[in-house]
Design a protein around this motif. Structure first.
Motif, PDB file in Angstrom:
ATOM      1  N   LEU A  20       0.852  -1.184   0.000  1.00  0.00           N
ATOM      2  CA  LEU A  20       0.000   0.000   0.000  1.00  0.00           C
ATOM      3  C   LEU A  20       0.894   1.242   0.000  1.00  0.00           C
ATOM      4  CD1 LEU A  20      -2.439  -1.186   2.808  1.00  0.00           C
ATOM      5  CD2 LEU A  20      -2.631  -1.551   0.335  1.00  0.00           C
ATOM      6  N   PRO A  21       0.718   2.157  -0.967  1.00  0.00           N
ATOM      7  CA  PRO A  21       1.579   3.337  -1.038  1.00  0.00           C
ATOM      8  C   PRO A  21       1.175   4.419  -0.028  1.00  0.00           C
ATOM      9  CG  PRO A  21       0.024   3.357  -2.855  1.00  0.00           C
ATOM     10  CD  PRO A  21      -0.227   2.089  -2.084  1.00  0.00           C
ATOM     11  N   TYR A  22       2.139   4.833   0.768  1.00  0.00           N
ATOM     12  CA  TYR A  22       1.935   5.898   1.754  1.00  0.00           C
ATOM     13  C   TYR A  22       3.033   6.933   1.607  1.00  0.00           C
ATOM     14  CZ  TYR A  22      -1.982   4.159   4.485  1.00  0.00           C
ATOM     15  OH  TYR A  22      -3.234   3.802   4.894  1.00  0.00           O
ATOM     16  N   ILE A  42      14.720   6.842  10.982  1.00  0.00           N
ATOM     17  CA  ILE A  42      13.481   6.658  10.229  1.00  0.00           C
ATOM     18  C   ILE A  42      13.575   5.430   9.323  1.00  0.00           C
ATOM     19  CG2 ILE A  42      12.004   7.682   8.442  1.00  0.00           C
ATOM     20  CD1 ILE A  42      12.748  10.426   9.673  1.00  0.00           C
ATOM     21  N   VAL A  43      14.685   5.327   8.584  1.00  0.00           N
ATOM     22  CA  VAL A  43      14.858   4.191   7.673  1.00  0.00           C
ATOM     23  C   VAL A  43      14.963   2.884   8.454  1.00  0.00           C
ATOM     24  CG1 VAL A  43      16.375   3.182   5.928  1.00  0.00           C
ATOM     25  CG2 VAL A  43      15.833   5.613   5.832  1.00  0.00           C
ATOM     26  N   GLU A  78      10.238   3.439  -1.408  1.00  0.00           N
ATOM     27  CA  GLU A  78      10.099   3.510  -2.861  1.00  0.00           C
ATOM     28  C   GLU A  78      10.762   4.768  -3.431  1.00  0.00           C
ATOM     29  OE1 GLU A  78       8.669   1.008  -4.582  1.00  0.00           O
ATOM     30  OE2 GLU A  78       8.288  -0.058  -2.711  1.00  0.00           O
ATOM     31  N   GLN A  79      10.605   5.882  -2.746  1.00  0.00           N
ATOM     32  CA  GLN A  79      11.243   7.141  -3.145  1.00  0.00           C
ATOM     33  C   GLN A  79      11.599   7.906  -1.885  1.00  0.00           C
ATOM     34  OE1 GLN A  79       9.150   9.548  -6.041  1.00  0.00           O
ATOM     35  NE2 GLN A  79       8.334   7.746  -7.057  1.00  0.00           N
ATOM     36  N   ILE A 104       9.128  10.854   1.902  1.00  0.00           N
ATOM     37  CA  ILE A 104       9.433   9.457   1.633  1.00  0.00           C
ATOM     38  C   ILE A 104       8.154   8.750   1.207  1.00  0.00           C
ATOM     39  CG2 ILE A 104      10.452   7.344   2.576  1.00  0.00           C
ATOM     40  CD1 ILE A 104      11.582   9.148   4.868  1.00  0.00           C
ATOM     41  N   THR A 105       8.201   8.118   0.052  1.00  0.00           N
ATOM     42  CA  THR A 105       7.100   7.261  -0.373  1.00  0.00           C
ATOM     43  C   THR A 105       7.463   5.832   0.007  1.00  0.00           C
ATOM     44  OG1 THR A 105       6.626   8.723  -2.233  1.00  0.00           O
ATOM     45  CG2 THR A 105       5.641   6.535  -2.294  1.00  0.00           C
TER      46      THR A 105
END
Length: 196
Positions: free
Chosen positions: A110-112, A128-129, A140-141, A161-162
């Protein structure tokens, strides 16, 4: 590059047929900002009979980074590879290219969109990562930058961040855990679904 290729395992993909238009070439360049090869590369891609399927352009410091994906028939990409080999001889241009595969859609992700702003200090992005990695969430980005606040002159950090969240994760719990992490780091953050 996906994990199976990094681990040296064969990919479970059927390679495109020699005559199909599903072949792809990934092209990456680094150059000084005033000498960006975007127009030159776009022309070479078109002249070879290929399509420019995807493009990312970033200016970082005094340099310009391009990531392009050209697609087309096998022989058109071979023609493009020859043209790129000649272009790469320019000593002010760092260029690499290689054949790649179209990404297979994964409907389980699911893209957030995550946005973070805070006073700048080392290690924010790492934390965060790490959180995403620990929770099986793909980045993703990502775009991040440091800047000076216009009103106060404070050194600030900002990231967009996506992410791809596995559909089996409970979104509300994940959001609560992420915002709790951000609170502990004194970050202002949001996590919302990508709407497009």
């Amino acid at each position: 590059m996906d994990d199976s290729r990094q681990a040296g395992k064969p990919l479970n993909r059927t390679p495109p047929r020699a005559g199909s238009d599903h072949h792809q070439l990934l092209i990456q360049t680094l150059s000084s900002t005033g000498k960006s090869p975007l127009l030159t590369l776009a022309r070479r891609i078109a002249d070879a009979g290929c399509n420019l399927s995807d493009a990312r352009v970033s200016t970082i410091g005094g340099d310009s980074a391009l990531v392009l994906v050209a697609s087309g028939a096998w022989d058109a990409l071979a023609k493009l590879e020859n043209a790129l080999a000649k272009l790469a001889r320019d000593e002010e241009l760092h260029l690499i290219h290689y054949r790649t595969q179209p990404r297979e859609p994964d409907s389980r992700l699911l893209p957030y969109l995550v946005e973070v702003v805070s006073a700048d200090r080392p290690g924010i992005l790492v934390r965060i990562v790490e959180f995403f990695h620990r929770n099986r969430i793909s980045v993703e980005q990502l775009s991040s930058m440091r800047y000076q606040a216009m009103q106060t002159g404070a050194e600030m950090f900002q990231a967009q961040i996506t992410i791809g969240i596995p559909s089996d994760l409970h979104i509300a719990t994940l959001r609560d855990d992420f915002l709790e992490l951000c609170d502990s780091l004194n970050l202002d953050a949001i996590m919302d679904p990508v709407k497009f």
